[in-house]
Write a protein that holds these residues in place. Sequence first.
Motif, PDB file in Angstrom:
ATOM      1  N   LEU A 170      -4.875   4.651   8.725  1.00 44.87           N
ATOM      2  CA  LEU A 170      -4.695   6.022   8.337  1.00 44.87           C
ATOM      3  C   LEU A 170      -4.577   6.737   8.693  1.00 44.87           C
ATOM      4  N   ASP A 171      -3.553   7.719   8.966  1.00 47.22           N
ATOM      5  CA  ASP A 171      -3.627   9.199   9.606  1.00 47.22           C
ATOM      6  C   ASP A 171      -4.659   9.739   8.818  1.00 47.22           C
ATOM      7  N   ASP A 172      -5.235  10.635   9.938  1.00 45.05           N
ATOM      8  CA  ASP A 172      -6.137  11.769  10.046  1.00 45.05           C
ATOM      9  C   ASP A 172      -6.958  12.663   8.209  1.00 45.05           C
ATOM     10  N   ASP A 173      -5.072  12.526   8.258  1.00 44.51           N
ATOM     11  CA  ASP A 173      -4.844  13.288   7.071  1.00 44.51           C
ATOM     12  C   ASP A 173      -4.273  12.721   5.868  1.00 44.51           C
ATOM     13  N   PHE A 227       0.926  -1.369   0.237  1.00 44.50           N
ATOM     14  CA  PHE A 227      -0.523   0.022  -0.260  1.00 44.50           C
ATOM     15  C   PHE A 227       1.004   1.416   0.159  1.00 44.50           C
ATOM     16  N   ALA A 228       0.348   2.216  -0.398  1.00 44.25           N
ATOM     17  CA  ALA A 228       1.280   3.600  -0.656  1.00 44.25           C
ATOM     18  C   ALA A 228       0.090   4.775  -0.553  1.00 44.25           C
ATOM     19  N   LYS A 278       2.921   0.023   2.966  1.00 44.95           N
ATOM     20  CA  LYS A 278       2.791  -0.984   3.952  1.00 44.95           C
ATOM     21  C   LYS A 278       2.669  -1.566   2.839  1.00 44.95           C
ATOM     22  N   LYS A 279       3.073  -2.803   4.016  1.00 47.56           N
ATOM     23  CA  LYS A 279       3.238  -4.428   3.141  1.00 47.56           C
ATOM     24  C   LYS A 279       2.356  -5.340   3.975  1.00 47.56           C
ATOM     25  N   GLY A 302       1.831   0.966   8.808  1.00 50.62           N
ATOM     26  CA  GLY A 302       2.950   1.391   7.728  1.00 50.62           C
ATOM     27  C   GLY A 302       3.901   1.762   8.422  1.00 50.62           C
ATOM     28  N   VAL A 303       5.229   1.870   7.398  1.00 48.61           N
ATOM     29  CA  VAL A 303       6.266   2.796   7.581  1.00 48.61           C
ATOM     30  C   VAL A 303       6.614   3.755   6.567  1.00 48.61           C
TER      31      VAL A 303
END
Length: 857
Positions: A670-673, A642-643, A650-651, A714-715
């Motif tokens: 996900l982050d809020d923004d 994921f991007a 994230k994988k 993810g990172v």
Amino acid sequence: MSNEINTEVMETFESMPILEEMKTSYLNYAMSVIVSRALPDVRDGLKPSQRRILVAMNDLSLGPRSKHRKCAKIAGDTSGNYHPHGESVVYPTLVRMGQHWSMRSMLVDPQGNFGSIDGDPPAAMRYTEARMTSVAMEMLQDLKQDTVDFIPNYDETRNEPVVLPSKFPNLLINGSTGIAVGMATNMAPHNLNEICDAAFMIMDNPDCSIAELMDVLPGPDFPTGGLICGRKGIYDAFTTGKGHVKLRCKHTIEETKSGKQRIVVTEIPYTVVKTNIVSKIADCVHEGILTEVSDVRDESDRKGLRIVVELKRDANADVVINKLFRYTQLSTTFAINNVALVNSRPETLNIKQLIIAYLDHRKEVIRRRTRFLLNKSQARAHILEGLILAVSDIDEIIELIKASPDAPTAKVNLMQKPLRLIETATLKNLLPEDFLNTMVQKDQFLTGPQADAILTMQLQKLTGLETEKLAKEFAALMDEIKGYQAILADEKLVLNMIKDDLQELKDKYGDSRRTEISDAFEDLDEEDLIADEETVVIISHQGYIKRMPIDTYRKQGRGGRGILGSDSKDDDFVEHLFVASTHDYLMIFTSDGKCYWLKVYKVPGMSRQSKGRSIANLLELGDEKIMSIKNVRTFDDRQLVFATRKGIIKKTTLSAYGNVRSNGIKAINLDDDDDLISVKITGGNDDILLATANGMSIRFNESDVRSVGRVSRGVKGITLRKGDEVVGMVKLEDGDTVLTVCENGYGKRTELEEYRTQSRGGKGIINIKVTERNGKVVGVLAVTDDDDVMMMTRNGIVIRTGLDQMRTIGRNTAGVRMIKVGESDVVSSIARLIKDDSEEDTDETVETAETETSETE
């Protein structure tokens, strides 16, 4: 005044509850139907009407070598002598026993029109003729040797057998159907060879299991052949007496000279009427269910059944077959219900109990026959004893008879005269030693039957040769008697006789299995009725979705104007375009990090100009926006990468998303923004390229990203400069070049070597010069010279162009024009068409900047 005679009639009334009377009367009626009409006897597998028909034909000596007789005569004799329900009821039963598509082994040999598998009725009984088959004679064998009980017929003018000796296992071979009161039977036919082998196994090992029996008796064997799908229904029926067997036709797929295909049906399921199948296929064609069929016809003849279904060009034969299974009787279910009469009581029996019931009946028949033959032999031996005694002293016997005034007196005188056998060398060699010792050493007196036999003896019996014949016959009878007594004393000898009988039946009537059995079977679902083919799927910005054939778009030169891919209205525009198989899953990832599933074939197929259908009508979506789409066939151990727009990567293993739910699941935290921009399927060790809107990029190996759980965050994949965001992610492979396209229709191709591998999380390097002419980057793709690319604008313009005309240039360049866009239009999405060298040019898959077509199996 006339005299009137008053006659008083004495009547007696009995009061009783009406419910009790109705209950008693109904039960009597129900039991009469169950026992006397509808259900077969477990011993011979015949209903009373069938048994009486065979007995009447036996009375008429209508064996397999006799001439055929009018069915009207047979039905009349059956009705007049045994069955009191009318010949019109008897005739249909007679007809069915002579139909090869109804009986696995026919009991009646027909002549004339006995109907057809098309459902045609038989001719009137005055026009048809019949006689018994050899199989029927096997069932009647030994009937006159006291093997079964007889009862008076309905008017007590003659006797009829309660059951037939039934050397042939009729119930197991031919099955039976019947509807009684409150119960019914529907027993499947089987193969004679397999039933005999199963009987052998039970006789050798009475404790054998049903599973062991199924090694030699795998399942039913229907007269019309066909295919049994799956073994579970067979096992249920064999173990419990009840089960559902899925039956399908046998078919082949032929190719015509014109290149079209046809489906040829050669065997149909049991009890199905052929004309119903043909008419139902025609109805499905007229109703638009079988649009792939151009013609259907019945080409059956005396050589066999043949239904031909002609297909249109490019029709998928497998899909048509599945539709035929769904909508016609080429696929049916045979409900097995093994109900039979056991000691005049209906019982549900499993396959082992049915075989044991047949064997027990045969044991009883053989024992009764043996006792009958033993009594007959003993009676004859008793007469021979008297004849032998008389012949040895014939002179005195003759004088005694001559001196008697009449026959009764002669009989009494014979019975009072003591006799003793005169031993001779001949008699000593022929007669048993114990018999000689008894007759020589002690006086013997004749019994009444012996005296009668002497009085009726012919003079030729007085010769020496006839005396020797009497001695030989007596010695042979004594051997037979010992044999009969041994059979009655040893059950193993009885079982050996049953084995010999069954082996004889196998040799005479056994044949190969007609019905095939398939190990695996799955119920048809909607997917089986859909052709597995590539289609273009288009989703607009406002959430309208549709699919179209892949050949909708023709190839054009670079720089052309393209064709309209979707009819955009107001501020809507095409946001996702890709190619997927109709059997693929669409994994739809939304702005809030959820994943939904949708089968491609459920996406409505529409024209190029149509708007499509709202995806909200196909999925249980909330207020979230579709951000990325993946299509997969199976959920295996590959990786989903994921991007996000904020540069997070994230994988997660693809199998973590295999639990398909209608209301979706959490795909990424996900982050809020932040929101999701792309998802790729990888092998676990691929290189990943992230590209930003301001022309930056970073390349790193996915091994730098640890595989985490489904709902993890993810990172960091790339460190973004202020005002920048990630617009695309590419999985890189050897031989690829990186295609970058900007919103004003400009783009470029760059070799992979230009992008050095970095550590995850860096700021990256320049990918393309972002200028006022180019506009910001829309997306990136990994492409080759042989690829075609599709570009879509916000107003719905689509162009397909080859990349063989586009040379590769460096990273830090502005690129060339790829599509002309209007003043108020911009490029919104790009897609790659990957050609498969082993397929024709039309077999392609598409990879887009936002979506990617995964490998399908």
